[in-house]
Design an enzyme around this catalytic site. Structure first.
Site, PDB file in Angstrom:
ATOM      1  N   ASP A  31     -17.042   7.310  -0.408  1.00  0.00           N
ATOM      2  CA  ASP A  31     -15.667   7.314  -0.141  1.00  0.00           C
ATOM      3  C   ASP A  31     -15.428   8.630   0.602  1.00  0.00           C
ATOM      4  O   ASP A  31     -16.334   9.600   0.449  1.00  0.00           O
ATOM      5  CB  ASP A  31     -14.776   6.929  -0.998  1.00  0.00           C
TER       6      ASP A  31
ATOM      7  N   GLN B 212     -10.478  -3.786  -2.949  1.00  0.00           N
ATOM      8  CA  GLN B 212     -11.736  -3.280  -2.232  1.00  0.00           C
ATOM      9  C   GLN B 212     -12.867  -3.531  -3.303  1.00  0.00           C
ATOM     10  O   GLN B 212     -13.814  -4.147  -2.858  1.00  0.00           O
ATOM     11  CB  GLN B 212     -11.638  -1.569  -2.312  1.00  0.00           C
TER      12      GLN B 212
ATOM     13  N   CYS C 117     -16.131   1.953   1.440  1.00  0.00           N
ATOM     14  CA  CYS C 117     -15.040   1.137   1.583  1.00  0.00           C
ATOM     15  C   CYS C 117     -14.633   1.256   2.858  1.00  0.00           C
ATOM     16  O   CYS C 117     -13.695   0.265   3.608  1.00  0.00           O
ATOM     17  CB  CYS C 117     -13.835   1.609   0.677  1.00  0.00           C
TER      18      CYS C 117
ATOM     19  N   ARG D 132     -13.392  -8.049   2.918  1.00  0.00           N
ATOM     20  CA  ARG D 132     -12.036  -7.802   2.415  1.00  0.00           C
ATOM     21  C   ARG D 132     -11.090  -8.930   2.922  1.00  0.00           C
ATOM     22  O   ARG D 132     -10.137  -9.225   1.941  1.00  0.00           O
ATOM     23  CB  ARG D 132     -11.436  -6.567   3.330  1.00  0.00           C
TER      24      ARG D 132
ATOM     25  N   HIS E 201      -7.378   0.866  -6.144  1.00  0.00           N
ATOM     26  CA  HIS E 201      -7.790   0.106  -5.023  1.00  0.00           C
ATOM     27  C   HIS E 201      -8.620  -1.356  -5.521  1.00  0.00           C
ATOM     28  O   HIS E 201      -9.573  -1.326  -5.007  1.00  0.00           O
ATOM     29  CB  HIS E 201      -8.786   0.980  -4.119  1.00  0.00           C
TER      30      HIS E 201
ATOM     31  N   ARG F 287       0.964  -1.263   0.114  1.00  0.00           N
ATOM     32  CA  ARG F 287       0.042   0.116  -0.020  1.00  0.00           C
ATOM     33  C   ARG F 287       0.693   1.233  -0.128  1.00  0.00           C
ATOM     34  O   ARG F 287       1.784   1.240   0.716  1.00  0.00           O
ATOM     35  CB  ARG F 287      -0.864  -0.150   1.213  1.00  0.00           C
TER      36      ARG F 287
END
Ligand code: CP
Ligand code: NVA
Length: 332
Positions: free
Chosen positions: A236, A143, A280, A319, A140, A113
């Site tokens: 988000d 996700q 998310c 996730r 991402h 990340r």
């Protein structure tokens, strides 16, 4: 799931754009299988990642992606090592290229990340082992796999539905959802202020896929009209990690784009029970965080966040199963 047919063995997963439509759907199905397998109490002697060593390099904060990788790998008999970027030479005293070549001699895979997409691409190129993108400024992908698993569980399918992403229409999550939807045949509308529109290049890429899969990818700058007919309202944060200096500017631009009960009603799908709220996470839905204590709810009202049609914690759990699926697909 036929892992050979999925065709990801030995490969990195850095952007949904690099995967075929079948691979995106296949990863979601694999995650569903791994979820069922975990819930049924699978025997560790059949562990799919036995003795695999996975490095985690996180240049930005994380709760879900970090924990999902650790728990997912441990569930399947592997080992994880969190390499705190403050302790690593990576990119500071040693080039990304050299660090990658060292890590590739020791580990079986890397969850990364960070900021630049180029860094994760270089890490994959020079380490010679699978690298998974756990978020960069641009993308991402992990996700979106969790989001699709969650939608499939709640609404029974992906194809034929309509998702409205509402907010910073050019951020990593919005871009990944747009490409993801175009690959699974879901209509996608990016509801955002004009200043935060996705690039034409991205829209062209998504539209190419959408034509093949019979869905529509659009942009709307109208928070009332834009969400009409949506089955999924997706939010988000308004300011992504690394963009903190833009906080006031974003707040001013995005205030009319908060997902609240009026917006949910505007989908026209609330009465029929055909709308989900997704995020998310982490989310600013109240004043219980350091950042939101003065401001209160931002991208979503507390009422919507806590509503029965909000599936944000199912998404968070998924996730785990989807990151596990990515790693299993590359290594098992
Ligand atoms: N959604 C997500 O990536 O969460 P974290 O930042 O906690 O990993
Ligand atoms: N767009 C957000 C996503 C966090 C999971 C960020 O990059 O900070």
């Amino acid at each position: 799931m036929d892992l050979v047919k999925l065709g990801l063995h030995g490969k990195s997963i850095l952007r949904l754009l690099d995967l075929s439509d079948e691979q995106v759907l296949g990863l979601v199905d694999l995650a569903a299988e791994l979820k069922a397998r975990k819930k049924s109490g699978a025997n560790l002697k059949d562990a799919l990642l036995y003795r695999k060593n996975i490095a985690l390099i996180f240049q930005k904060s994380s709760t879900r992606t970090h924990c999902a990788t650790v728990c997912g790998v441990h569930d399947e008999g592997g080992y994880t090592e969190y390499l705190n970027s403050h302790d690593l030479h990576f990119g500071k005293k040693e080039s990304v290229k050299d660090s990658a070549r060292v890590l590739g001699r020791m580990f079986d895979g890397i969850m990364f990340r960070g900021f630049s997409q180029q860094t994760v691409e270089d890490l994959a190129k020079y380490s010679g082992i699978p690298v998974w993108n756990g978020l960069t400024d641009e993308w991402h992908p992990s996700q979106v796999l969790a989001d699709f698993l969650t939608i499939q569980e709640h609404l029974g399918s992906l194809k034929g539905l309509k998702m409205a992403f509402v907010g910073d229409g050019r951020n990593n999550v919005a871009s990944s959802l747009m490409i993801g939807c175009s690959k699974v045949g879901m209509d996608f509308v990016d509801v955002c202020p004009e200043e935060l529109s996705p690039s034409q290049e991205l829209l062209d890429l998504a539209n190419e896929n959408a034509k093949r899969n019979g869905c529509k990818i659009t942009v709307s700058h109208d928070p009332v009209e834009g969400v009409k007919g949506a089955n999924i309202l997706y939010a988000d944060v308004w300011v992504s990690m690394g963009e903190e200096a833009l906080f006031d500017q974003r707040l001013a631009l995005l205030r009319p784009f908060q997902i609240n009960m009026d917006m949910v009603r505007n989908t026209g799908n609330l009465e029929a029970g055909k709308v989900l709220f997704m995020h998310c996470l982490p989310a600013f839905h109240d004043n219980n965080t350091e950042v939101s204590k003065e401001i209160g709810a931002m991208e979503v009202s507390d009422e919507v966040f806590e509503a029965p049609f909000s599936v944000v914690f199912d998404e968070a759990e998924n996730r785990l199963h989807t990151i596990k699926a990515m790693i299993v697909a590359s290594l098992a």
